[in-house]
Design an enzyme around this catalytic site. Structure first.
Site, mmCIF file in Angstrom:
data_model
loop_
_atom_site.group_PDB
_atom_site.id
_atom_site.type_symbol
_atom_site.label_atom_id
_atom_site.label_comp_id
_atom_site.label_asym_id
_atom_site.label_seq_id
_atom_site.Cartn_x
_atom_site.Cartn_y
_atom_site.Cartn_z
ATOM 1 N N GLY A 290 -23.950 -27.284 6.785
ATOM 2 C CA GLY A 290 -25.518 -26.238 6.532
ATOM 3 C C GLY A 290 -24.969 -25.370 5.754
ATOM 4 O O GLY A 290 -23.521 -24.789 5.449
ATOM 5 N N SER A 291 -26.298 -24.244 5.243
ATOM 6 C CA SER A 291 -25.309 -23.234 4.972
ATOM 7 C C SER A 291 -24.332 -22.004 5.514
ATOM 8 O O SER A 291 -24.234 -21.484 6.585
ATOM 9 C CB SER A 291 -26.624 -22.172 4.496
ATOM 10 O OG SER A 291 -27.493 -21.573 5.546
ATOM 11 N N ALA B 106 -25.155 -18.956 5.972
ATOM 12 C CA ALA B 106 -25.349 -17.701 6.619
ATOM 13 C C ALA B 106 -25.968 -18.693 7.866
ATOM 14 O O ALA B 106 -25.724 -17.403 8.893
ATOM 15 C CB ALA B 106 -27.215 -17.146 6.169
ATOM 16 N N THR B 107 -26.809 -19.231 7.862
ATOM 17 C CA THR B 107 -26.820 -20.585 8.893
ATOM 18 C C THR B 107 -26.087 -20.818 10.207
ATOM 19 O O THR B 107 -25.406 -20.280 11.191
ATOM 20 C CB THR B 107 -28.113 -21.651 9.316
ATOM 21 O OG1 THR B 107 -29.254 -21.117 8.284
ATOM 22 C CG2 THR B 107 -28.466 -22.526 10.688
ATOM 23 N N GLY B 108 -24.408 -21.051 9.086
ATOM 24 C CA GLY B 108 -23.172 -21.346 9.988
ATOM 25 C C GLY B 108 -22.704 -20.079 10.545
ATOM 26 O O GLY B 108 -22.158 -19.847 11.916
ATOM 27 N N GLU C 1 -18.821 -26.582 8.705
ATOM 28 C CA GLU C 1 -18.387 -27.832 6.893
ATOM 29 C C GLU C 1 -20.214 -26.963 5.938
ATOM 30 O O GLU C 1 -21.651 -27.618 6.600
ATOM 31 C CB GLU C 1 -19.130 -29.066 6.868
ATOM 32 C CG GLU C 1 -18.139 -30.107 7.833
ATOM 33 C CD GLU C 1 -16.828 -29.683 7.233
ATOM 34 O OE1 GLU C 1 -16.495 -29.431 5.639
ATOM 35 O OE2 GLU C 1 -15.702 -30.200 7.406
#
Ligand code: NAD
Length: 468
Positions: A224-225, A227-229, A246
């Site tokens: 995912g993105s 920011a969320t990672g 990833e």
């Protein structure tokens, strides 16, 4: 309307509420997904934990046979899964769309099934024998995005199963339906509890966040993105979870002065516009040498303007809509900004609903938003350069480092430039071509760890060294 159920412990889970999943091509409801919370997540993790004891104790051959059965099931249901993907994700059935995605999922599942991590003998002499064993971790939490819902779920689930782990998968709220069906199909050939799925709308309750702090999940594999990672990584610290992250990319392509514009136009287009640009390792910035800049732009536009865009259920469509409003608004904002800074060569104006035509904007530079930010949509910025050293510097001037590409008639010269790009994968005269026997992952802010091949498989294990 199709009906979808979450599978927990091999059975349909009964949940009080659900949420609508919309077809991005029409805005119509495709189906409804269970809106789960902490209680359902706990139940899924508990059955996965219980199943781990017997699943992980099997022989390697038995695990391999089970993965082969899962692969066959996905293949058997390929047409059905492709249709669900098109309805909820928007990508066409045709071209590099949903049939291609499910075909990829089958290929990856099959290849992963054939991999193994045998015991490695590190030393065997009069001083003793030292062996390196790979042990499964336990319950794997898989969190997936909305761009390739089935293929990415398979990338997470198959290596976990192959190495003796059990799984709780959580798809994106935008595209949960194909994953609900995928897990249901897998459960036809797996013991109860080995693969479970939870879905939620990310409004009242954040399932992904709850997975990242769950004490009985031993690893999170997240796509995912950035920011969320980063949030996942912070949350995972307290329980020392293993992580594969990833994340986003802002891949650069560099066209060297000796490239043949006609020969590379098709590859450049698909490198950038595959899945409507909603691809982690798509080419998101293109640096073209001054001497062939105009010829490359002309050849690329000539190819791009003939690509049919439309409802993915129609066979004639080769690209579909942008998947969701948030992403559409981001692409619209970046293109509107780029219009004032460069020259729109193709597209540039939003279409009906969530449709946005392939857009190419030349005359941009690093520092312009469409160049610096991950657009994750059908808009490619072109940057003119005159010095290859400068192009390398500009390509590397990004917090991301997922992929990159060099385009040239001289492979040795291209490889020399490629080796200087700060990214996890680099392609010559193509972009984004990943394959199951080659490890894939990002450097810098694009992630941690790799997927695919033995290196990716090993990330679903801990090492135990036996000294005898
Ligand atoms: P996203 O980060 O918004 O969402 C990804 C997943 O995380 C979803 O399932 C979401 O529900 C979940 N989530 C939301 N909040 C969370 C939290 N606090 N903790 C844990 N999980 C949470 O990403 P997206 O918009 O779905 O996907 C697009 C992004 O994914 C792009 O940046 C793209 O480059 C990246 N991507 C990377 C790869 C790769 O392999 N590197 C592949 C595909 C997509």
């Amino acid at each position: 309307m199709m009906e979808f159920k979450a599978t927990i412990g091999g059975k349909p889970a009964h949940v009080g509420s659900d949420f609508a999943v919309l077809n991005p091509a029409t805005g119509e409801e495709v189906g409804r997904a269970p809106n789960m919370g902490g209680a359902e997540l706990d139940a899924a993790v508990a059955v996965a934990k219980a199943a781990f004891a017997t699943w992980s104790a099997q022989t390697d051959a038995a695990l391999q046979a089970a993965c082969a059965a899962v692969t066959a099931k996905i293949e058997e249901h390929a047409a059905e899964l492709a249709e669900i993907i098109t309805l909820e994700q928007g990508k066409p059935l045709n071209g590099l769309g949903s049939r291609w995605e499910v075909g990829g999922a089958v290929a990856w599942a099959g290849y992963t099934t054939g991999l193994s991590l045998p015991v490695k003998v590190l030393q065997d002499n009069e001083a003793g024998r030292v062996e390196l064993h790979r042990k499964p971790l336990g319950v794997i939490g898989s969190i997936t995005p909305w761009n390739f819902p089935v293929m990415i779920a398979v990338w997470h689930i198959l290596p976990a199963l192959r190495t003796g782990n059990t799984v709780v998968v959580k798809p994106s709220p935008y595209t949960p339906l194909s994953t609900l069906r995928l897990v249901e199909i897998m459960n036809e050939v797996l013991p109860p509890g080995v693969v479970n799925v939870v879905t939620g709308d990310d409004k009242a309750f954040n399932l992904g966040g709850a997975m990242s702090v769950h004490p009985d999940i031993r690893k999170i594999v997240f796509t995912g993105s950035c920011a969320t990672g980063q949030k996942v990584m912070q949350s995972a610290a307290a329980t020392m979870k293993r992580l594969t992250l990833e994340l986003g990319g802002n891949d650069a392509g560099i066209v060297l002065p000796d490239a043949d514009p006609q020969a590379i136009a098709e590859g450049l287009f698909w490198g950038a516009f595959i899945n409507n640009g909603q691809t982690c390792a798509a080419m998101k910035r293109l640096y073209v040498h001054d001497t062939i800049h105009d010829a490359v732009c002309d050849a690329l536009v000539a190819y791009a303007k003939n690509i049919p865009v439309g409802n993915g259920m129609e066979e004639a469509s080769i690209l579909g809509p942008i998947q969701n409003r948030m992403q559409f608004d981001k692409v619209s904002r970046l293109v509107a900004d780029a219009k004032g800074r460069g020259k729109v060569l193709l597209g540039g104006a939003p279409g009906e609903g969530l449709f946005f035509p392939p857009t190419i904007v030349a005359g941009l530079r690093n520092g312009d938003a469409l160049v610096d930010e991950e657009q994750f949509g059908p808009a490619l910025p072109i940057i003119r350069y005159s010095d290859v050293e400068e192009a390398i510097r500009l390509a590397n001037d990004s917090p991301n480092g997922l992929g990159g590409s060099v385009w040239s008639s001289d492979i040795a010269a291209a490889k020399a430039v490629a080796s200087r790009l700060a990214c996890g994968s680099v392609w010559i005269n193509k972009h984004g071509a990943i394959q199951p026997n080659a490890p894939f992952g990002g450097v810098k802010a694009s992630g941690i760890g790799v997927e695919f091949a033995e290196e990716g498989l090993a990330e679903y294990t801990d090492i135990q060294v036996v000294f005898a």
